[in-house]
Each structure stands twice: as C-alpha cells, then as structure tokens.
Design a protein around this motif. Sequence first.
Motif: not given
Length: 420
Positions: A14-15, A336-344, A346-359
Amino acid sequence: MKNQSVTNNLDWLSIGIYILLVILGWLNIYSSSLSSIEGESSIFDVTQIYGKQFLFILFTIPLIFSIMAIDAKFFEKYSIIIFAVSLLSLAGLFVFGKTIAGQRCWYAIGTFTLQPSEFAKTATALALAKYLSDVQVNLKDMNRQVQAMIILFLPILLILPQPDPGSALIYSVFFLVLYREGFPSWYLWTGFIAIILFVLALLLEPYVIVIIALVVILFIHFRSRMIDRNWVLSSIILVLISGYVFSVDYVFDNVFKQHHRDRFNILLGKEVDMKGVGYNTNQSEIAIGSGGLFGKGYLEGTQTKGGFVPEQHTDYIFTTVGEEWGFLGSVLIVALFLILFGRILYLAERQKTKFSRVYGYCVAGILFIHFFVNISMVIGIFPTIGVPLPFFSYGGSGLWGFTILLFIFLKMDANKVNEW
C-alpha cells in the motif's frame, strides 16, 4: 510478537502504491502547468504550483512519521474529540473563512490556504468507526440508525452551504459502510431509486413517471409471490413518488445554482454549450481522446501545453495522463488505484478489532468515490462538481487529508499484532 517493530508490520504494498501515485501526480502537475509559464523551469521551482506541490509532498514525510509515532489506540480513544474539532473547523469557515470562486471553503494564512473539509472526512470515518464498534450498537434498531446518520449529516450540513456539493457528495459512501455493518438495505435502494427518479424527472414529464411507477407497482402485486400484497403501503409509496417527481422541477430551478443546472443540462443532452459551462468537459474529452493508445509522450501534449483544459492541474489532472500517456498509461493509473482499494479492503477484513475494520472500509470507500467521481467527471459521464483525484490533484489540503486518512489505517493494521 509484541516486540516487533511497527515498521516491519507496515503494509509496504500500500505504501509503495501511495508513493508511486504521489510521484506520478506530481509529474503530471508539472506537465499540466508548463502552459501557464514561458518556457520550462525547474520542477523544484517553488514559485510555480508544481514547486509548491513538491513542498506539500515533503511535508507528508513528518506527517507520516508523526502518525506512526502515535499509539494506534489514540485514534479510537479520542475519535469523538477529533470529530468535534473538525465540526468546529467547518463551522468557523462562516466567520473566518476565505471566499475563493464563490466558495467559502478555506482558511487563509498569508498566501497559504487550508481546506478543513479534506480532513473532516477522516474525522467522520473515525467517529463512525467508534460508534459502530460499540458492542451495544445494533443497526436494525431505528434509534441506532438515526444516531449513525446524525454523525454523517452533521458535516454535510456544514459543507453544503459553503457551497461545496462535491465534498458533501463524498459522505454518501458512508452508507455503504453502514450497510456492510447491518444497516437495512432499503436505505440504499431508496437512495438509488431517488437518484434515478430525479434524473428521469429532468428528462420526462412527471405524470409519465407516475404512470410508469403505477404500472410497476401493479405488476409486482399481481406477478410476484415474493412480496406481500400490502395495498396501503403501495399506495403510500406511489403518493411519495408522485410528490417527489413533481417537486424536482421546483428544486432544480430554485435550489440548484445556475452553474449546477447548466452542468446537469449538458450532461443530459438538453443543452450544448461547448464555449461556456461545457467547455471544460469538452476539452478534457478531446485531450484524452487525442492520446490514442500510447499517448503523445510526456510533456508533448498539445492540448495540455496549449492550456485548453482549465484547472487541469486540479480536478482535470487525469486529462494530462490520457493525452500524454494514452490509453495504456490511463489503464496503468486506474489499475494502481484499484489495487490500492482492493488491498485496503483485504487489510480491513483481517483486522482484529471492529473499530479498525470499519475505519478501513471508510478509507477504501472515501478514496474510491473520489476516484470514481473524478474520472467520471473528466470523461463526461458525471457533472463537474470539483472532486480531486486522490494523491494526484494539486493541493496541500487534499494531499495531506488523503495521507492522514490512509496512514492512520496502515498504523492500525501494523499495530494489530499487539491487539491480542
């Protein structure tokens, strides 16, 4: 696990995409700006907009390091305070704001301007994530639905009068996040249907739409076994549709400003004004179309160098890509934009807290709607409303706002190993 460095846990994909988009945006700002000066000057010339953009880019470095240095839990703990401060900054514009091109959207500090609405999106995303992460929040409850919508509509009510409909439109994407978290789907369907009816009411006579609605309702009642035959509810819906479509003309003529009406009329083919309000869109389409498959080459765009596309370094920056880099270059940027959206996501789905997932969902949604509306606007399938392309368009507020939005989430993702 707890001793792992946050740096080691950062999502470098993502970076990397972020850095690439920022650099490519800067190069395109340089190209699109050469038409406004005599000859070519250094890309680092701070008297020109591309030199200023370079300074904006440099400032993102300490900004990112500051975010990385803050405990990830800080953003959840103080999310409501951050949201309240952002609302105050929006309200303060009506007293201390600077008016530019008829919009009171900026604070002026000498020659430097700051647009608080760019940062309010992050604050709203944090507030919404905090509210939804409450274990007692059930979005099937009407009271909870109203409370969630209040969070969304507070900044909208402060942004619309500026007037800044483009920034206000961005907040519609939060309804998709709410839907993902259990918001009733009929809100989305109502919104989509309202948009369709609005457009149809501009093209057809209201009584025609009412007749079509009546036929659809009757068809559903007599042919569909999946829906209860509630004639009272159907009658109420028909009355609401009738009132809505008959009010469109009044709203369009008395609430919308003239330039908004002109843009809708041109988009719908009701007016052809290639020298007036339709000039920007027409010239952007010409510029993109002239690029062909491979483009004319960097710094070789005739439409770009001729300055035919107004505001090309801001809302219309993608026209430079289309003309100089061609279809293949445009596809690369879109990819590049679509890959970034997809990556975000993907990362959101693997979050361990609801706060970070929703964010995370909010981050993906905000970036996507900016991307979608901006490119749709540039190629003429959406009215011109002033929505920048993330990381690409000129402007310090936009770049910093998107950077903060993204890197807060990347900080949360990097910190998730310590959330067990």
